[in-house]
Design a protein around this motif. Structure first.
Motif, PDB file in Angstrom:
ATOM      1  N   LYS A   7      65.297  49.601  17.654  1.00  0.00           N
ATOM      2  CA  LYS A   7      66.761  49.552  17.618  1.00  0.00           C
ATOM      3  C   LYS A   7      67.248  48.423  18.513  1.00  0.00           C
ATOM      4  CE  LYS A   7      69.380  53.102  17.436  1.00  0.00           C
ATOM      5  NZ  LYS A   7      70.088  54.392  17.420  1.00  0.00           N
ATOM      6  N   ILE A   8      68.343  47.816  18.115  1.00  0.00           N
ATOM      7  CA  ILE A   8      69.004  46.788  18.909  1.00  0.00           C
ATOM      8  C   ILE A   8      69.883  47.521  19.927  1.00  0.00           C
ATOM      9  CG2 ILE A   8      70.665  44.877  18.822  1.00  0.00           C
ATOM     10  CD1 ILE A   8      69.684  44.451  15.879  1.00  0.00           C
ATOM     11  N   PRO A   9      69.786  47.188  21.219  1.00  0.00           N
ATOM     12  CA  PRO A   9      70.562  47.919  22.223  1.00  0.00           C
ATOM     13  C   PRO A   9      72.024  47.470  22.315  1.00  0.00           C
ATOM     14  CG  PRO A   9      69.181  46.305  23.299  1.00  0.00           C
ATOM     15  CD  PRO A   9      68.860  46.236  21.827  1.00  0.00           C
ATOM     16  N   GLN A  10      72.634  47.337  21.153  1.00  0.00           N
ATOM     17  CA  GLN A  10      74.064  47.030  21.029  1.00  0.00           C
ATOM     18  C   GLN A  10      74.604  47.961  19.957  1.00  0.00           C
ATOM     19  OE1 GLN A  10      74.953  42.867  20.396  1.00  0.00           O
ATOM     20  NE2 GLN A  10      73.041  42.294  21.403  1.00  0.00           N
ATOM     21  N   ASP A  80      72.717  53.766  30.605  1.00  0.00           N
ATOM     22  CA  ASP A  80      71.284  54.019  30.477  1.00  0.00           C
ATOM     23  C   ASP A  80      71.053  54.820  29.195  1.00  0.00           C
ATOM     24  OD1 ASP A  80      70.634  52.788  32.888  1.00  0.00           O
ATOM     25  OD2 ASP A  80      70.870  54.638  34.038  1.00  0.00           O
ATOM     26  N   ILE A  81      70.078  54.398  28.432  1.00  0.00           N
ATOM     27  CA  ILE A  81      69.715  55.112  27.201  1.00  0.00           C
ATOM     28  C   ILE A  81      69.084  56.443  27.602  1.00  0.00           C
ATOM     29  CG2 ILE A  81      68.239  55.041  25.150  1.00  0.00           C
ATOM     30  CD1 ILE A  81      68.499  51.876  25.418  1.00  0.00           C
ATOM     31  N   TYR A  82      69.484  57.520  26.955  1.00  0.00           N
ATOM     32  CA  TYR A  82      68.914  58.837  27.242  1.00  0.00           C
ATOM     33  C   TYR A  82      67.400  58.777  27.054  1.00  0.00           C
ATOM     34  CZ  TYR A  82      73.467  61.164  27.384  1.00  0.00           C
ATOM     35  OH  TYR A  82      74.734  61.565  27.732  1.00  0.00           O
ATOM     36  N   HIS A  87      62.138  55.774  23.086  1.00  0.00           N
ATOM     37  CA  HIS A  87      61.057  55.332  22.185  1.00  0.00           C
ATOM     38  C   HIS A  87      61.571  54.537  20.984  1.00  0.00           C
ATOM     39  CE1 HIS A  87      62.449  59.023  20.209  1.00  0.00           C
ATOM     40  NE2 HIS A  87      61.972  58.504  19.094  1.00  0.00           N
ATOM     41  N   ARG A  88      62.847  54.616  20.695  1.00  0.00           N
ATOM     42  CA  ARG A  88      63.424  53.892  19.561  1.00  0.00           C
ATOM     43  C   ARG A  88      63.663  52.407  19.873  1.00  0.00           C
ATOM     44  NH1 ARG A  88      68.209  58.102  17.766  1.00  0.00           N
ATOM     45  NH2 ARG A  88      66.859  59.789  17.065  1.00  0.00           N
ATOM     46  N   TYR A  89      63.570  52.060  21.159  1.00  0.00           N
ATOM     47  CA  TYR A  89      63.865  50.695  21.608  1.00  0.00           C
ATOM     48  C   TYR A  89      62.582  49.992  22.037  1.00  0.00           C
ATOM     49  CZ  TYR A  89      68.619  52.452  21.602  1.00  0.00           C
ATOM     50  OH  TYR A  89      69.816  52.996  21.210  1.00  0.00           O
ATOM     51  N   ALA A  90      62.643  48.674  22.093  1.00  0.00           N
ATOM     52  CA  ALA A  90      61.486  47.878  22.520  1.00  0.00           C
ATOM     53  C   ALA A  90      61.089  48.280  23.942  1.00  0.00           C
ATOM     54  CB  ALA A  90      61.824  46.387  22.467  1.00  0.00           C
ATOM     55  N   VAL A  93      63.330  48.148  27.382  1.00  0.00           N
ATOM     56  CA  VAL A  93      64.773  48.264  27.132  1.00  0.00           C
ATOM     57  C   VAL A  93      65.223  49.645  27.596  1.00  0.00           C
ATOM     58  CG1 VAL A  93      66.588  48.350  25.372  1.00  0.00           C
ATOM     59  CG2 VAL A  93      64.762  46.647  25.200  1.00  0.00           C
ATOM     60  N   THR A  94      66.151  49.674  28.545  1.00  0.00           N
ATOM     61  CA  THR A  94      66.612  50.952  29.096  1.00  0.00           C
ATOM     62  C   THR A  94      68.130  51.112  29.065  1.00  0.00           C
ATOM     63  OG1 THR A  94      66.715  50.054  31.343  1.00  0.00           O
ATOM     64  CG2 THR A  94      64.631  51.115  30.665  1.00  0.00           C
TER      65      THR A  94
END
Length: 150
Positions: A7-10, A80-82, A87-90, A93-94
């Motif tokens: 996933k793109i963190p945007q 911060d990503i839960y 695991h969905r992100y590279a 990436v947090t």
């Protein structure tokens, strides 16, 4: 079969509401009792936030943004990503950047959920909707709704 891309963190957050400030909340299929507004990540780096918002609203609720007024609130949240979704992100990436929109629709606008993503929906007065959200940034955006309608 190719691996699913990260996933793109945007992402976008779209607060869908009526003129009377009733807010649509949808319940996540992968997290019961996680009530939220429409959210979703960009599909491509060059996808604009507005394109992402229009696509996500259609995919998650069946609502065509042409049926309402999509407003760019010009707000961004960085959070911060839960851990349950990291695991969905590279790797490494947090954090995610979320761009906020509002979408005013007529009362009684039909909602058709994507059952893979959401199980049910409800319309609540804006203060109750904010209280029901699991995400602090989502609740905060809903609490700003009257300012954006003024």
């Amino acid at each position: 079969m190719s691996a699913r891309p990260f996933k793109i963190p945007q992402s976008v957050l779209v607060v869908i509401h009526t003129p009377a400030l009733d807010v649509l909340l949808i319940n996540r299929a992968d997290a019961p009792e996680f009530w939220q507004s429409v959210t979703g990540a960009k599909d491509r780096e060059d996808e604009s936030f507005e394109e992402t918002a229009i696509r996500e609203v259609r995919e998650e609720t069946g609502i065509d943004c042409a049926a309402g007024r999509l407003a760019d609130w010009r707000l961004e949240n960085v959070y911060d990503i839960y851990p349950r979704w990291l695991h969905r992100y590279a790797p490494g990436v947090t954090r995610n950047t979320e761009h906020v929109f509002g979408l005013q629709v007529a009362a009684g606008t039909p909602v058709v959920l994507n059952p893979r993503e959401h199980t049910t929906y409800r319309w609540l007065p804006w203060r109750q909707a904010a209280d029901a959200c699991f995400s602090p940034s989502n609740a905060e955006a809903i609490l700003m709704l009257p300012e954006f309608m003024a």
